[in-house]
Design a protein around this motif. Structure first.
Motif, mmCIF file in Angstrom:
data_model
loop_
_atom_site.group_PDB
_atom_site.id
_atom_site.type_symbol
_atom_site.label_atom_id
_atom_site.label_comp_id
_atom_site.label_asym_id
_atom_site.label_seq_id
_atom_site.Cartn_x
_atom_site.Cartn_y
_atom_site.Cartn_z
ATOM 1 N N LYS A 52 -18.754 15.943 -22.046
ATOM 2 C CA LYS A 52 -20.141 15.603 -22.331
ATOM 3 C C LYS A 52 -20.698 14.757 -21.190
ATOM 4 O O LYS A 52 -20.020 13.858 -20.685
ATOM 5 N N ALA A 53 -21.919 15.035 -20.780
ATOM 6 C CA ALA A 53 -22.539 14.343 -19.648
ATOM 7 C C ALA A 53 -23.464 13.221 -20.114
ATOM 8 O O ALA A 53 -24.233 13.401 -21.071
ATOM 9 N N TYR A 54 -23.388 12.099 -19.420
ATOM 10 C CA TYR A 54 -24.273 10.958 -19.685
ATOM 11 C C TYR A 54 -24.806 10.425 -18.359
ATOM 12 O O TYR A 54 -24.116 10.485 -17.335
ATOM 13 N N THR A 55 -26.007 9.882 -18.399
ATOM 14 C CA THR A 55 -26.545 9.174 -17.233
ATOM 15 C C THR A 55 -26.595 7.664 -17.489
ATOM 16 O O THR A 55 -27.001 6.899 -16.624
ATOM 17 N N SER A 56 -26.196 7.243 -18.679
ATOM 18 C CA SER A 56 -26.148 5.827 -19.051
ATOM 19 C C SER A 56 -24.761 5.487 -19.572
ATOM 20 O O SER A 56 -24.295 6.075 -20.559
ATOM 21 N N TYR A 57 -24.099 4.540 -18.923
ATOM 22 C CA TYR A 57 -22.758 4.168 -19.386
ATOM 23 C C TYR A 57 -22.834 3.449 -20.724
ATOM 24 O O TYR A 57 -21.922 3.549 -21.561
ATOM 25 N N GLU A 58 -23.941 2.711 -20.962
ATOM 26 C CA GLU A 58 -24.104 2.030 -22.250
ATOM 27 C C GLU A 58 -24.160 3.039 -23.396
ATOM 28 O O GLU A 58 -23.532 2.848 -24.446
ATOM 29 N N GLU A 59 -24.888 4.118 -23.165
ATOM 30 C CA GLU A 59 -24.986 5.162 -24.188
ATOM 31 C C GLU A 59 -23.627 5.838 -24.405
ATOM 32 O O GLU A 59 -23.228 6.093 -25.549
ATOM 33 N N LEU A 60 -22.932 6.103 -23.327
ATOM 34 C CA LEU A 60 -21.609 6.722 -23.443
ATOM 35 C C LEU A 60 -20.679 5.848 -24.278
ATOM 36 O O LEU A 60 -20.019 6.331 -25.211
ATOM 37 N N LEU A 61 -20.622 4.558 -23.943
ATOM 38 C CA LEU A 61 -19.705 3.660 -24.646
ATOM 39 C C LEU A 61 -20.081 3.513 -26.119
ATOM 40 O O LEU A 61 -19.213 3.325 -26.978
ATOM 41 N N ALA A 62 -21.370 3.617 -26.420
ATOM 42 C CA ALA A 62 -21.835 3.478 -27.805
ATOM 43 C C ALA A 62 -21.550 4.730 -28.625
ATOM 44 O O ALA A 62 -21.258 4.644 -29.829
ATOM 45 N N LYS A 63 -21.630 5.891 -28.006
ATOM 46 C CA LYS A 63 -21.550 7.151 -28.752
ATOM 47 C C LYS A 63 -20.175 7.813 -28.745
ATOM 48 O O LYS A 63 -19.821 8.520 -29.688
ATOM 49 N N GLU A 64 -19.407 7.614 -27.671
ATOM 50 C CA GLU A 64 -18.142 8.337 -27.536
ATOM 51 C C GLU A 64 -16.955 7.514 -28.029
ATOM 52 O O GLU A 64 -16.865 6.313 -27.760
ATOM 53 N N ASN A 65 -16.066 8.150 -28.718
ATOM 54 C CA ASN A 65 -14.837 7.508 -29.187
ATOM 55 C C ASN A 65 -13.720 7.837 -28.203
ATOM 56 O O ASN A 65 -12.982 8.802 -28.375
ATOM 57 N N VAL A 66 -13.619 7.040 -27.143
ATOM 58 C CA VAL A 66 -12.621 7.301 -26.103
ATOM 59 C C VAL A 66 -11.564 6.194 -26.097
ATOM 60 O O VAL A 66 -11.782 5.104 -26.617
ATOM 61 N N ASP A 67 -10.431 6.522 -25.522
ATOM 62 C CA ASP A 67 -9.331 5.561 -25.416
ATOM 63 C C ASP A 67 -9.275 4.918 -24.039
ATOM 64 O O ASP A 67 -8.955 3.738 -23.904
ATOM 65 N N LEU A 68 -9.560 5.724 -23.013
ATOM 66 C CA LEU A 68 -9.444 5.284 -21.618
ATOM 67 C C LEU A 68 -10.777 5.433 -20.918
ATOM 68 O O LEU A 68 -11.512 6.390 -21.159
ATOM 69 N N VAL A 69 -11.056 4.502 -20.000
ATOM 70 C CA VAL A 69 -12.247 4.602 -19.160
ATOM 71 C C VAL A 69 -11.841 4.356 -17.712
ATOM 72 O O VAL A 69 -11.163 3.370 -17.409
ATOM 73 N N SER A 70 -12.250 5.264 -16.822
ATOM 74 C CA SER A 70 -12.106 5.036 -15.385
ATOM 75 C C SER A 70 -13.454 4.584 -14.839
ATOM 76 O O SER A 70 -14.478 5.257 -15.063
ATOM 77 N N VAL A 71 -13.451 3.468 -14.134
ATOM 78 C CA VAL A 71 -14.682 2.932 -13.534
ATOM 79 C C VAL A 71 -14.662 3.270 -12.049
ATOM 80 O O VAL A 71 -13.905 2.687 -11.274
ATOM 81 N N CYS A 72 -15.476 4.250 -11.670
ATOM 82 C CA CYS A 72 -15.514 4.769 -10.291
ATOM 83 C C CYS A 72 -16.909 4.592 -9.715
ATOM 84 O O CYS A 72 -17.563 5.563 -9.317
ATOM 85 N N LEU A 73 -17.367 3.369 -9.684
ATOM 86 C CA LEU A 73 -18.749 3.038 -9.332
ATOM 87 C C LEU A 73 -18.814 2.172 -8.082
ATOM 88 O O LEU A 73 -17.795 1.671 -7.610
ATOM 89 N N PRO A 74 -20.021 1.962 -7.533
ATOM 90 C CA PRO A 74 -20.173 0.990 -6.447
ATOM 91 C C PRO A 74 -19.618 -0.372 -6.854
ATOM 92 O O PRO A 74 -19.643 -0.740 -8.045
ATOM 93 N N ASN A 75 -19.145 -1.116 -5.893
ATOM 94 C CA ASN A 75 -18.411 -2.353 -6.157
ATOM 95 C C ASN A 75 -19.130 -3.332 -7.076
ATOM 96 O O ASN A 75 -18.500 -3.979 -7.918
ATOM 97 N N TYR A 76 -20.457 -3.445 -6.940
ATOM 98 C CA TYR A 76 -21.182 -4.449 -7.717
ATOM 99 C C TYR A 76 -21.212 -4.129 -9.215
ATOM 100 O O TYR A 76 -21.518 -5.001 -10.037
ATOM 101 N N LEU A 77 -20.866 -2.893 -9.568
ATOM 102 C CA LEU A 77 -20.851 -2.496 -10.970
ATOM 103 C C LEU A 77 -19.448 -2.532 -11.586
ATOM 104 O O LEU A 77 -19.298 -2.335 -12.792
#
Length: 346
Positions: A52-77
């Motif tokens: 499933k595609a998201y453009t908002s990480y807040e929305e993803l974290l609120a809606k998806e029931n996941v176990d693992l998250v990889s953070v592959c973003l610019p350093n400041y994030l």
């Protein structure tokens, strides 16, 4: 056994060439969701991995029931998104450098402790066979007392690797905060700490922006490091090494010298003072030049740590200690003074 659901936040090159490929290859994982601000990019990635595609990480974290998250973003994030994911009850694998300040790193560690979830930093150099073998040889006393080292990580720059080319966030101070030192130097700081089994106490940094015009971060740096036992050596990080990448490390000891990724044929060469030379063919080091098809072992180790409830090799505390070296080098470069590194309590 049911599979672990993973979300990858940030769909740039590191996600496409490392995280997603390696999660897909891991039998214990199902890629559930992906997120990126660039809608066209995330839709393409989502389609490829049936996620499933998201453009908002807040929305993803609120809606998806996941176990693992990889953070592959610019350093400041790295810090805010990792903390949000940990607070949402997810285990987090964050790209390096883990944060842009010690304070951010401490907040990430606190969030992991409060949530009871795993936080791992994606320092892949610890998993390179030649590096692991060198650590083993040093710890068993094969080269005796270690006196010095030199290590370098340099290539032509992230424009040849980043999905955004010359417009990459890597070159922007407000998004990257740290340039070649954050991209490459932090890898070597982590590697040296791992191989030597020691912390660094002093760092002198000569940190420049002298190779690429129009960028606002460092692109060429040389540092002098001193460990707690008095080992001194140099560490270089550069986006000015053309045309070939240099990812070598040499350790000088009482009874011999270890040359890691310094020979075109042998990944480790051990040269002893008694005249013996041992050449090891342990497989090539991971390189962007190879298209990212070789396994970094970072994702597999992260997944295994979560499944087995074991501490990962690069915890938040380990990531912070390596970040401290880089931040110390930057301070030294700005002030012209040697930086004394803080002790990490854990």
């Amino acid at each position: 056994m049911s599979k672990l659901n993973v979300a990858v936040i940030g769909c740039g090159s590191i996600a496409q060439h490392r995280h997603l490929l390696e999660y897909q290859a891991n039998e214990h994982v199902s890629i559930t969701a992906v997120c990126d601000l660039v809608e066209e990019r995330v839709e393409k990635v989502a389609q490829k991995y049936n996620a499933k595609a998201y453009t908002s990480y807040e929305e993803l974290l609120a809606k998806e029931n996941v176990d693992l998250v990889s953070v592959c973003l610019p350093n400041y994030l790295h810090a805010p998104v990792s903390i949000a994911a940990l607070n949402a009850g997810n285990h987090v694998l964050c790209e390096k450098p883990m944060a842009t300040s010690r304070e951010e790193a401490e907040r990430m560690i606190e969030a992991a402790e409060a949530s009871g979830k795993t936080l791992m930093i994606a320092h892949n150099q610890r998993f390179v066979p030649s590096h692991q073998k060198a650590k083993e040889l040093i710890s068993e006393g094969a080269i005796g007392k270690v006196y010095s080292f030199r290590t370098a990580f340099g290539h032509g720059g992230p424009e040849g690797w980043s999905v955004d080319g010359e417009e990459s966030w890597f070159f922007k101070k407000d998004e990257a905060y740290i340039g070649a030192m954050g991209d490459l130097g932090v890898h070597k700081a982590d590697l040296l700490r791992y191989i030597l089994g020691q912390e660094f106490v002093d760092v002198a940094g000569f940190v420049q922006n002298n190779a690429k015009s129009g960028i606002t971060v460092d692109d060429n740096a040389v540092c002098i490091l001193r460990s707690e036992s008095g080992i001194v050596g140099t560490m270089a990080a550069s986006w000015a090494y053309n045309p070939n990448e240099d990812n070598s490390t040499v350790i000088y000891g009482e009874k011999g010298t270890l040359r890691l990724e310094d020979d075109p044929e042998y990944s480790l060469v051990a040269q002893y003072t008694n005249g013996d030379v041992v050449n090891y063919q342990l497989g090539k080091i991971q390189s962007n030049d190879e298209g990212g098809q070789n396994n970094s072992h970072v994702i597999d180790h992260f997944v295994d740590s979560v499944l087995n409830g074991t501490e990962p090799l690069i915890t938040g505390e380990e990531g912070m200690k390596s970040l401290d070296v880089i931040l110390g080098a930057l301070r030294s470069g700005e002030t012209g003074q040697i930086s004394r590194l803080e002790k990490v309590s854990k």
